[in-house]
Structures are given as structure tokens and as C-alpha cells.
Scaffold this active site. Structure first.
Site, PDB file in Angstrom:
ATOM      1  N   TYR A  73      -5.487   2.216   2.686  1.00  0.00           N
ATOM      2  CA  TYR A  73      -4.405   1.602   3.477  1.00  0.00           C
ATOM      3  C   TYR A  73      -3.098   2.363   3.244  1.00  0.00           C
ATOM      4  O   TYR A  73      -2.401   2.743   4.191  1.00  0.00           O
ATOM      5  CB  TYR A  73      -4.293   0.140   3.045  1.00  0.00           C
ATOM      6  CG  TYR A  73      -3.101  -0.650   3.552  1.00  0.00           C
ATOM      7  CD1 TYR A  73      -3.157  -1.340   4.754  1.00  0.00           C
ATOM      8  CD2 TYR A  73      -1.934  -0.759   2.789  1.00  0.00           C
ATOM      9  CE1 TYR A  73      -2.078  -2.101   5.195  1.00  0.00           C
ATOM     10  CE2 TYR A  73      -0.856  -1.512   3.224  1.00  0.00           C
ATOM     11  CZ  TYR A  73      -0.933  -2.174   4.425  1.00  0.00           C
ATOM     12  OH  TYR A  73       0.140  -2.926   4.848  1.00  0.00           O
TER      13      TYR A  73
ATOM     14  N   ILE B 120       2.516 -16.811  -1.991  1.00  0.00           N
ATOM     15  CA  ILE B 120       3.249 -18.074  -1.797  1.00  0.00           C
ATOM     16  C   ILE B 120       2.499 -18.971  -0.815  1.00  0.00           C
ATOM     17  O   ILE B 120       2.250 -20.153  -1.091  1.00  0.00           O
ATOM     18  CB  ILE B 120       4.707 -17.793  -1.338  1.00  0.00           C
ATOM     19  CG1 ILE B 120       5.462 -17.095  -2.477  1.00  0.00           C
ATOM     20  CG2 ILE B 120       5.410 -19.078  -0.893  1.00  0.00           C
ATOM     21  CD1 ILE B 120       6.885 -16.678  -2.172  1.00  0.00           C
TER      22      ILE B 120
HETATM   23  N1  LIG Z   1       2.522  -9.138   5.721  1.00  0.00           N
HETATM   24  C1  LIG Z   1       2.790  -8.329   4.721  1.00  0.00           C
HETATM   25  O1  LIG Z   1       2.817  -8.745   3.551  1.00  0.00           O
HETATM   26  C2  LIG Z   1       3.132  -6.869   4.969  1.00  0.00           C
HETATM   27  C3  LIG Z   1       3.758  -6.133   3.965  1.00  0.00           C
HETATM   28  C4  LIG Z   1       4.052  -4.782   4.200  1.00  0.00           C
HETATM   29  C5  LIG Z   1       3.722  -4.207   5.412  1.00  0.00           C
HETATM   30  N2  LIG Z   1       3.108  -4.940   6.373  1.00  0.00           N
HETATM   31  C6  LIG Z   1       2.736  -4.292   7.642  1.00  0.00           C
HETATM   32  O2  LIG Z   1       3.406  -4.941   8.708  1.00  0.00           O
HETATM   33  C7  LIG Z   1       2.578  -4.954   9.873  1.00  0.00           C
HETATM   34  C8  LIG Z   1       2.392  -6.392  10.373  1.00  0.00           C
HETATM   35  O3  LIG Z   1       1.842  -7.181   9.333  1.00  0.00           O
HETATM   36  P1  LIG Z   1       1.369  -8.692   9.560  1.00  0.00           P
HETATM   37  O4  LIG Z   1       1.386  -9.349   8.228  1.00  0.00           O
HETATM   38  O5  LIG Z   1       2.116  -9.287  10.690  1.00  0.00           O
HETATM   39  O6  LIG Z   1      -0.175  -8.457   9.965  1.00  0.00           O
HETATM   40  P2  LIG Z   1      -1.101  -9.381  10.865  1.00  0.00           P
HETATM   41  O7  LIG Z   1      -2.514  -9.040  10.491  1.00  0.00           O
HETATM   42  O8  LIG Z   1      -0.686 -10.800  10.811  1.00  0.00           O
HETATM   43  O9  LIG Z   1      -0.811  -8.830  12.335  1.00  0.00           O
HETATM   44  C9  LIG Z   1      -1.312  -7.602  12.808  1.00  0.00           C
HETATM   45  C10 LIG Z   1      -1.620  -7.768  14.279  1.00  0.00           C
HETATM   46  O10 LIG Z   1      -2.166  -6.531  14.764  1.00  0.00           O
HETATM   47  C11 LIG Z   1      -3.212  -6.841  15.675  1.00  0.00           C
HETATM   48  N3  LIG Z   1      -4.125  -5.704  15.731  1.00  0.00           N
HETATM   49  C12 LIG Z   1      -4.820  -5.155  14.699  1.00  0.00           C
HETATM   50  N4  LIG Z   1      -5.574  -4.143  15.144  1.00  0.00           N
HETATM   51  C13 LIG Z   1      -5.344  -4.053  16.472  1.00  0.00           C
HETATM   52  C14 LIG Z   1      -5.827  -3.189  17.488  1.00  0.00           C
HETATM   53  N5  LIG Z   1      -6.710  -2.221  17.218  1.00  0.00           N
HETATM   54  N6  LIG Z   1      -5.386  -3.359  18.741  1.00  0.00           N
HETATM   55  C15 LIG Z   1      -4.481  -4.342  19.036  1.00  0.00           C
HETATM   56  N7  LIG Z   1      -3.986  -5.174  18.115  1.00  0.00           N
HETATM   57  C16 LIG Z   1      -4.424  -5.035  16.848  1.00  0.00           C
HETATM   58  C17 LIG Z   1      -3.860  -8.092  15.103  1.00  0.00           C
HETATM   59  O11 LIG Z   1      -4.590  -8.793  16.109  1.00  0.00           O
HETATM   60  C18 LIG Z   1      -2.661  -8.860  14.583  1.00  0.00           C
HETATM   61  O12 LIG Z   1      -2.150  -9.754  15.530  1.00  0.00           O
HETATM   62  C19 LIG Z   1       1.258  -4.292   9.478  1.00  0.00           C
HETATM   63  O13 LIG Z   1       1.299  -2.958   9.856  1.00  0.00           O
HETATM   64  C20 LIG Z   1       1.254  -4.404   7.970  1.00  0.00           C
HETATM   65  O14 LIG Z   1       0.503  -3.359   7.379  1.00  0.00           O
HETATM   66  C21 LIG Z   1       2.809  -6.266   6.193  1.00  0.00           C
END
Ligand SMILES: NC(=O)c1ccc[n+]([C@@H]2O[C@H](COP(=O)([O-])OP(=O)(O)OC[C@H]3O[C@@H](n4cnc5c(N)ncnc54)[C@H](O)[C@@H]3O)[C@@H](O)[C@H]2O)c1
Length: 304
Positions: free
Chosen positions: A139, A183
Site C-alpha cells: 500500500y 476510535i
Molecule cells: N481513512 C484513513 O484513515 C486514511 C488515512 C490516510 C490516507 N487515506 C487515503 O484516503 C483515501 C480515502 O480514504 P477513505 O478512508 O475514504 O477510504 P474508503 O475505502 O472509505 O473510500 C474509498 C472509496 O474508493 C472507492 N473505490 C475503490 N476502488 C475503486 C475503483 N476501482 N473504482 C471506483 N471507485 C473505487 C470505494 O468504493 C470507496 O467508496 C484513500 O486513498 C486512502 O488510502 C485514508
């Protein structure tokens, strides 16, 4: 502005679209599925499809000024299981987004990288954007690679990429599809009277940021002329024991906690240096842990 939020129906994306609508933008969402906890919003142009479907992606990009790219098909803990799939589902679709953006003349792209996985084990007490990148998961490697492609496309084609590295956002609607932070996990367990598992002695501290604070910062950075990389966090270390104490106070419950041996990949202290962001935007108000946990609990109670 016409804004496309790719992955807009996930946890972070759902809050981002609320904010963009509030600011008066035209919002289009490209996601493989709808939001888990809310019905589709009336003012959003939803394009439900997978990034692998290039004609649908192309259609979704037509007329767009700014792209927010939040889609991710993996999380650190699962990404090492199938590294080829991790590349196919995250890196290749992102390159397709970039190539189509070049073709359509879209210059501004905001990419959500990671404020943890790209750095690996911390070498300093506070982690600045210049900290060495030593990812210890597929990742993290894919996130770093995408960041590098964004810089390459900036040099080759004049894209204006903004790379955001969020720490640990938390709040309502977390746990949309795959992962959920500590959390939300603990609050859900307390709600069901289940035991909380703590790895180690609970003193390890990480950087948590309430989702609305993170969205506000992301938006302010996105509308600035800045390009490059910004950490997005609170800059404050909060330990698991502090979280547990606050959950105890908020829920007024007697918690059942099981301390087990810490896992080899756990780090004791991981806090972002947020000075690059504060130098630009000024000191920003941070929602307190008390308020953030109360809001998250309120929301959790409202969905049962
Ligand atoms: N939540 C965290 O703790 C966190 C921390 C650091 C970085 N991030 C990054 O922020 C971004 C958003 O995170 P999140 O927590 O909202 O994730 P999430 O999993 O809730 O949302 C990701 C969304 O992407 C969509 N998706 C995935 N693959 C897809 C594809 N091939 N085509 C179309 N849609 C697709 C999913 O359906 C989902 O709605 C991500 O890139 C994640 O790596 C998140």
C-alpha cells in the site's frame, strides 16, 4: 468549479462532497458503489462505475476543472497479500486518470496519499514531509509510486498536483467499506458490549485528526496555488490509553479491555510535523478528542 471526486462515496469522500457543495461547487462523484450510510444526495452527479472502465472514466472527466482522487482498493494490512492486485487496482487506474487528464487538459489534481504508510518506521519524533520514505507495505509503496508519477506528470505535462498525506482521520461514517480506525472500532465495540483489544501497554501515541478538520484543510490547500506535498494531521500525539479514557467518560461505560502483546509492525510514536501546512494557512483550530469522540458516538447511536 466543476469538481470530480473519485472515491467520493467512501468515508473521507462523503465529507469532502458535503464541504464542496457547501462552498457552491458542482460536484460529480465517480465510485464503484454508493455511500453506505446515506442515500444519494440530490445535488450530486453520481457516476457509478469502476476505474477500470476507461470509457466511463473518460465520460466522468469531461468538463471537470479539479479532480480529487481518493479511490483506494486496499489498506496497509491487506495490501501485501496480493501485490500484483494492489498494483492493478491502485497504480494502473491512477495512471489512466493522469493520462486522460492530460488528454482533456485538466491541470489540477488532489491526491490522497498517506501520512503513515509512505514513511514507514519513524526516524524522528515529528515526521515532516522530508522524512525518508521507507514504506513497509505494498500500500505504501504504491502510494509513493503514485506521488512520483504525479511529479513526473507535473514536469512533463504541467499538471498542478497537490499530494495530501493524512494521518488518522476519524469521525462519523468511518468504516465505509474496508478499514476503520481505532476510535470508531472501539466505540462500536463498546456499543455492543464487546471487549477492546489493545496491542502493547496502550501508551503508543499517534496523530489523530477529526474528519471535518481534515476536510477543511484539504479544501483550503486545494484552492490555493500550492503544488507538492502536505502532511495533514493534528500534530499531536494521542495514546490509546487517552482514547480509552475519553471513551470511558463519553459513554459512561465500564470497559472490558484485553491487553495483548504488541505486534511486530506496531510503532510506539507516530506524529506528523504539520508546520508546512500551518506556515501556509496559519494555526488551525483542532477539534478536541472529547468533542470528536462525542460526535462520532452520537452518529453511531443514530444509525442503530
Ligand atoms: N481513512 C484513513 O484513515 C486514511 C488515512 C490516510 C490516507 N487515506 C487515503 O484516503 C483515501 C480515502 O480514504 P477513505 O478512508 O475514504 O477510504 P474508503 O475505502 O472509505 O473510500 C474509498 C472509496 O474508493 C472507492 N473505490 C475503490 N476502488 C475503486 C475503483 N476501482 N473504482 C471506483 N471507485 C473505487 C470505494 O468504493 C470507496 O467508496 C484513500 O486513498 C486512502 O488510502 C485514508
Amino acid at each position: 468549479m466543476n469538481i470530480l471526486v473519485i472515491g467520493g462515496n467512501g468515508f473521507i469522500g462523503s465529507h469532502l462532497i458535503d464541504h464542496l457543495l457547501l462552498k457552491g461547487h458542482n460536484v460529480r462523484v465517480f465510485d464503484v458503489s454508493y455511500e453506505r450510510y446515506r442515500k444519494p444526495l440530490p445535488n450530486v452527479d453520481y457516476r457509478i462505475s469502476a476505474l477500470e472502465n476507461i470509457p466511463d472514466l473518460y465520460e466522468a472527466l469531461l468538463g471537470i476543472d479539479i479532480i480529487f482522487h481518493l479511490a483506494s482498493a486496499s489498506v496497509p494490512s491487506t495490501s501485501n497479500v496480493d501485490t500484483v492486485s494492489d498494483i492493478n487496482k491502485n497504480l494502473i487506474p491512477t495512471l489512466n486518470i493522469l493520462n486522460l487528464s492530460v488528454k482533456l487538459g485538466i491541470k489540477r489534481i488532489i491526491y490522497f496519499s498517506s501520512g503513515g504508510a509512505v514513511y514507514g518506521n519513524p526516524l524522528t519524533k515529528l515526521i515532516s514531509e522530508n522524512h525518508p520514505l521507507n514504506p513497509i507495505s505494498s500500500y505504501g509503496i504504491v502510494k509513493v509510486t503514485i506521488e512520483m508519477y504525479l511529479s513526473l506528470y507535473q514536469r512533463m505535462y504541467g499538471l498542478n498536483p497537490l499530494i495530501l498525506r493524512p494521518s488518522n482521520p476519524y469521525g462519523p461514517r468511518q468504516g465505509h467499506f474496508i478499514a476503520q480506525g481505532v476510535i470508531s472500532t472501539f466505540l462500536r465495540k463498546v456499543q455492543k458490549n464487546e471487549e477492546l483489544t489493545v496491542y502493547g501497554d496502550g501508551n503508543s501515541a499517534k496523530d489523530y485528526i477529526y474528519i471535518k478538520d481534515m476536510i477543511d484543510l484539504s479544501y483550503q490547500l486545494s484552492i490555493s496555488d500550492e503544488v507538492g506535498i502536505f502532511n495533514l494531521g493534528s500534530g499531536i500525539g494521542t495514546s490509546i490509553n487517552q482514547i480509552i479514557d475519553q471513551i470511558k467518560k463519553t459513554t459512561k461505560s465500564k470497559l472490558n479491555i484485553n491487553f495483548v502483546e504488541k505486534q511486530i509492525y506496531d510503532v510506539d510514536h507516530f506524529v506528523l510535523d504539520i508546520s508546512k501546512t500551518t506556515n501556509l494557512l496559519g494555526n488551525y483550530p483542532i477539534t478536541t478528542l472529547k468533542e470528536g469522540i462525542e460526535n462520532t458516538r452520537y452518529w453511531l447511536n443514530s444509525i442503530v
